[in-house]
Structure formats: C-alpha cells, structure tokens
Design an enzyme around this catalytic site. Structure first.
Site, PDB file in Angstrom:
ATOM      1  N   MET A  66       1.172  -1.114  -0.225  1.00 49.91           N
ATOM      2  CA  MET A  66      -0.078  -0.570   0.014  1.00 49.91           C
ATOM      3  C   MET A  66       0.472   0.947   0.274  1.00 49.91           C
ATOM      4  O   MET A  66       0.686   2.078  -0.378  1.00 49.91           O
ATOM      5  CB  MET A  66      -0.630   0.008   0.939  1.00 49.91           C
ATOM      6  CG  MET A  66      -2.072   1.169   1.146  1.00 49.91           C
ATOM      7  SD  MET A  66      -3.554   0.708  -0.282  1.00 49.91           S
ATOM      8  CE  MET A  66      -4.163  -0.738   0.942  1.00 49.91           C
ATOM      9  N   VAL A  78       5.593 -16.094   0.586  1.00 42.83           N
ATOM     10  CA  VAL A  78       5.723 -16.993   1.231  1.00 42.83           C
ATOM     11  C   VAL A  78       4.737 -18.190   2.108  1.00 42.83           C
ATOM     12  O   VAL A  78       3.764 -17.283   2.522  1.00 42.83           O
ATOM     13  CB  VAL A  78       6.294 -16.080   2.664  1.00 42.83           C
ATOM     14  CG1 VAL A  78       6.612 -17.247   4.023  1.00 42.83           C
ATOM     15  CG2 VAL A  78       7.448 -15.496   1.964  1.00 42.83           C
ATOM     16  N   HIS A  93      -6.857   1.797   7.256  1.00 38.78           N
ATOM     17  CA  HIS A  93      -5.801   2.026   8.255  1.00 38.78           C
ATOM     18  C   HIS A  93      -5.972   0.211   8.773  1.00 38.78           C
ATOM     19  O   HIS A  93      -6.287   1.410  10.522  1.00 38.78           O
ATOM     20  CB  HIS A  93      -6.147   2.997   8.688  1.00 38.78           C
ATOM     21  CG  HIS A  93      -6.077   4.409   7.961  1.00 38.78           C
ATOM     22  ND1 HIS A  93      -6.107   5.627   8.094  1.00 38.78           N
ATOM     23  CD2 HIS A  93      -4.488   4.573   6.986  1.00 38.78           C
ATOM     24  CE1 HIS A  93      -5.895   6.419   7.332  1.00 38.78           C
ATOM     25  NE2 HIS A  93      -4.872   5.699   6.628  1.00 38.78           N
TER      26      HIS A  93
END
Length: 510
Positions: A122, A232, A431
């Site tokens: 982001m 991963v 956020h």
C-alpha cells in the site's frame, strides 16, 4: 531481484511495504555484514522497486501499475464501484477487495476491506500523511517513542510544513484554528499535515514510496536481495524459535524472520505456521470515518489550477489533531489530494474546494477479529480469512460526535457541498490495525512485545499497522514505521553481538 532462492540468510523479511523496507534499511545501516532476503508476493511495478505510483510518468503507465497491484482479479480497466453502492463494496485503483468472508450475519463487517499486492504494498499508493500520535493514541510503555518517530520521519523523508506558501493554506488554518484551538496543547493545535513528500528543483512533488525508505544504502547493499512474486507459505519454527520460511516450496533458513505482510496477511501467515497466540487476529481497528466537502467562503477561484495525480498547491493539507477530549483525527485537504471522490467532475475550480475527513478511534474489542479456517484456503492457498467486526454503541456515539465536529469545521470554512457528511463503509480507511498488536507483557492480550518479537517464538518479529495496540485515529504509517525501527535495531544489535562473539571465539582458536 532474482528467483533463485538462497539456502540460508541471516534475516528473512516477508513483505515490502514501508515497514518491511524499514527493517531492510536499518539492518543495512547497522549490520551491513548481515545477509537479508526480502520476499514479496506481488510483482515489482517500477525501477527502482517500490516507487510511489504517483511518481510514474504518464497516466496510462500509472493505471497499468495500479492494475498489477490488484491481485489475481484486477479491476482497474473495468467499472469501479461507487461509494453509494448498496453493497458498500468500494473498488479503488491499486487495491483488491477481500472476495468473501468480509461480513458475518448480523455484524457490520468490513465490506470495504482492501489490500495491495505488489512491491511496496500500500506504500506505493498511499496519500503520504504522517501525523504524530498524541494523548491516548500513544503507547505509554515505550519511553523512546518520540525518538523512534524522529527516525521514522527520516526514513519516510517527511516534510512537516509541506506546500508552504500555498495561496489559501493560511486562510484555511486560521479559520480552523478559531474553531478548534481553544484549550489545546501547542502540539495538538491545528497545523499543516506532515507529508512524506519532497519537491524537486523544478517544483514537482515526489511522493515517498518504499523505494525511498529502502534508500541507496539498502539498494547498494550486496548482502540484500529482493525476491518479487515469491509468496511465503510458512514460517518455520523449531523448538520455540523461528528458523526460516517456506517459499515456493523451498526452505530458506534464517536466524531471524520478520513478517510485515499487512494486517490481514501477517496474522494469516502466523496462523498457517502454527503460531497462534490468543490475541492473534483480534482487536481489529479500522478507524470509523466520515467525510464532507466545502467551497471556501469569500475567496476568488484559483486561476492556475491544474489536474492530475499531484496535489494542487492552493489550500494544502491541514490537520486537526486527536486529543483525549476530542478523540478524532481531522484532515482538511485540497480536493484532489483526497482518496475519496467528494464532488462531481462538473464542480468549478478545486482551488476553492476542500475535502474534510474525520477519523474516530475505535472502541477496541477482542471480538473484532480476523478468523482463519483450518480446512479452507483462499486463492493464494492460505487459510481462508473471515471478518468479525461490529461497531459498538460507543463507536456510534463517536461517529455522531465526529459528524458534529466535521460540520463545525465546514461552517468555519465555507459553503456546504451536499447536505450531510458521508459515513464511509467499514474498511474504507485502509488503516487496519491491531491484529498482531504489541503489549508490555505476555498476558494474552497482545501478540508481540515492545521490540515486536512474537511472544513465545524467539527470532520471529511482526511489523506493520497491525502492531499498533492503541485506538489510534490518525494515519498510522509513521507510527508503524517507528515501531519497525525499534524491532530492526533489536535484530541488528543481536547480529552485531553474535558476529563479535564469533570473531572472539575464532581468535581464541587461532
């Protein structure tokens, strides 16, 4: 960048957003002999990797980069959703939505929850706002928080007085100060929003992306390698210690592992790895928010306004800081700086139009969480997530108070555009915090300690907005980078000590 993975390194970092880049930067500066492998699930969009999309020349090239950030089902070239969509599913360029599991029956959920999958995360798309937390937003158990915030400002190249001299910025600040400054401490009064931007000699703005956080010291570090398009799958844990990762079916051993894969995918990776402390995925904080727009009163329209991705230097970006008495974070920004479309394209010059956004501190609840399936997987083969999230009575009261505050600001500034502030869908803030939260003690309410090391798993660190434990209402990136600095310093000091000890043993044997 390469796809040939090493058998072992000193440090593995998972995720290339601002906090993953901060770990690589601090380690490169403080432990330059350490070998570092950084794995990112998404593609590299730019050269250097991690550059902010707004710095890419040409709108078509910017859109192409955004599309490549949108995961397995990109939408930029399709029809974007609108904020008035009945399903409240907001499509924004450069991000992709959680395809399902975003709202449990009878709960508010996070219908607008979105992610970016690319080198830089982001951080290649953000608005660059870097306010400092204050009052109840701060972590009282971190005595060195201010110094860590200073270091985060260095890494992000924050300008505390951006767009100085813009024609309307003093007017906007003066009107807001008259409305809000009374009784506030000096550092909590209305002020310019610190931004992670700098100006080139030709006057153009350069937005900080993770490329700037990495810096030349990381890019020129022969012991650092970035592996793009390398998701991963597991953190390897043996006898209570992280010993590496599994990536593309290959084991890469490491002394330390840092997971900085955003607030959804960091706890997801820990869960997949069998690391499941009681607080994992819990205390999810999205920052409820409301927005509005006004046309400045008693000013002439700007004659030299331009359009595009860059902020227009007319009214700048103002900040009404959070306080315990008024637990809201207010942003008052030049219209084209806003990520939210507040007015139509038919409006007159945006030089006289500003957007207002008020973010609330969430009433933190352990029940607000991301849960993970033990038998179903998502499109990436990881445990399927589902969101459990509800606005409490206190949250709704906070939103009602924020509405009054934003109307107060609007009245001070000018004429309303629209009748009422708009309440954004849960998840719209981008956020997300708390899902691997930090705490001073291993009491079941936190995932990691003050140095970001996961309780009970030596050598495993977490990073990102998800580490923030407080009901923070301001933009969280500066704070999360500050916490990453502390974790990176901790790893670096251990590596230096281990190296010194090894050298001493070698000397004794000589």
């Amino acid at each position: 960048m390469t796809r040939t993975f090493p058998d072992s390194v000193d440090v593995v970092v998972v995720g290339s957003g601002p906090t993953g880049a901060a770990y690589a930067r601090i380690l490169s500066e403080r432990a330059p002999a350490a070998t570092i492998a950084l794995f990112e699930a998404g593609p590299a969009l730019t050269d250097p990797p991690g550059m902010h999309v707004k710095n890419i020349a040409g709108f078509a090239a910017q859109r192409a980069a955004q599309r490549r950030s949108e995961g397995l089902h990109p939408h930029t070239d399709g029809e974007p959703g609108q904020y008035a969509d009945p399903a409240r599913r907001i499509l924004r360029p450069g991000t992709h939505l959680l395809p399902e599991g975003y709202q449990a029956p009878g709960e508010d959920g996070l219908p607008a929850l979105a992610m970016s999958t690319n080198v830089g995360g982001m951080g290649a798309h953000w608005t660059g706002a870097c306010p400092r937390p204050g009052d109840g937003e701060r972590m009282g158990f971190l005595p060195d928080l201010d110094e860590l915030l200073d270091e985060a400002e260095r890494l992000l190249e924050v300008d505390r007085h951006p767009l100085a001299g813009a024609p309307y910025t003093d007017l906007v600040r003066s009107r807001l100060a008259d409305a809000f400054d009374a009784g506030r401490a000096p550092d909590r009064r209305v002020q310019p929003m610190p931004l992670a931007v700098h100006r080139r000699p030709d006057g153009a703005l350069v937005w900080t992306g993770p490329d700037i956080v990495f810096g030349d010291v990381t890019r020129n570090n022969p012991n650092f390698t970035l592996y793009a398009e390398s998701p991963v799958q597991r953190v390897l844990v043996e006898d209570g210690r992280a010993v590496g990762v599994l990536v593309a079916g290959q084991e890469v051993r490491a002394r330390f592992v840092v997971v900085a894969a955003d607030a959804l995918r960091t706890p997801q990776l820990l869960f997949a790895s069998g690391v499941r402390p009681p607080a994992l995925g819990r205390y999810l904080n999205d920052q409820p928010q409301t927005v509005f727009a006004v046309r400045l009163r008693d000013v002439a329209s700007a004659a030299d306004v331009t359009t595009g991705a860059e902020i227009i230097g007319q009214s700048g970006v103002g900040w009404v800081p959070y306080t315990d008495e008024h637990p809201f974070h207010g942003q008052v920004m030049q219209l084209d700086a806003s990520p939210i479309p507040l007015v139509s394209e038919d409006e007159p010059s945006p030089g006289t139009i500003v957007g207002l956004g008020w973010f609330c501190g969430k009433d933190l609840q352990a029940s607000d969480r991301i849960a993970f399936s033990t038998d179903e997987v998502d499109d990436y083969g990881m445990p399927k997530p589902s969101i459990h999230y509800t606005l409490t009575a206190r949250d709704r009261a906070s939103l009602a108070a924020a509405r009054e505050q934003i109307l107060r600001a609007a009245r001070a500034l000018g004429e309303f555009i629209g009748d009422e502030p708009l309440l954004l869908a849960p998840g719209a803030s981008l956020h997300y915090q708390g899902t691997t939260r930090m705490g001073p003690a291993d009491d079941g309410t936190s995932v990691c300690g003050p140095n970001s090391e996961v309780w009970g798993v030596t050598g495993l660190y977490v990073a990102g907005n998800n580490v923030i434990p407080t009901p923070i209402a301001c933009n969280p990136t500066l704070t999360s980078v500050a916490l990453a600095v502390a974790g990176a310093r901790d790893i670096a000091s251990q590596l230096v000590l281990q190296s010194a000890a090894g050298a001493a043993i070698g000397g004794d044997h000589a």
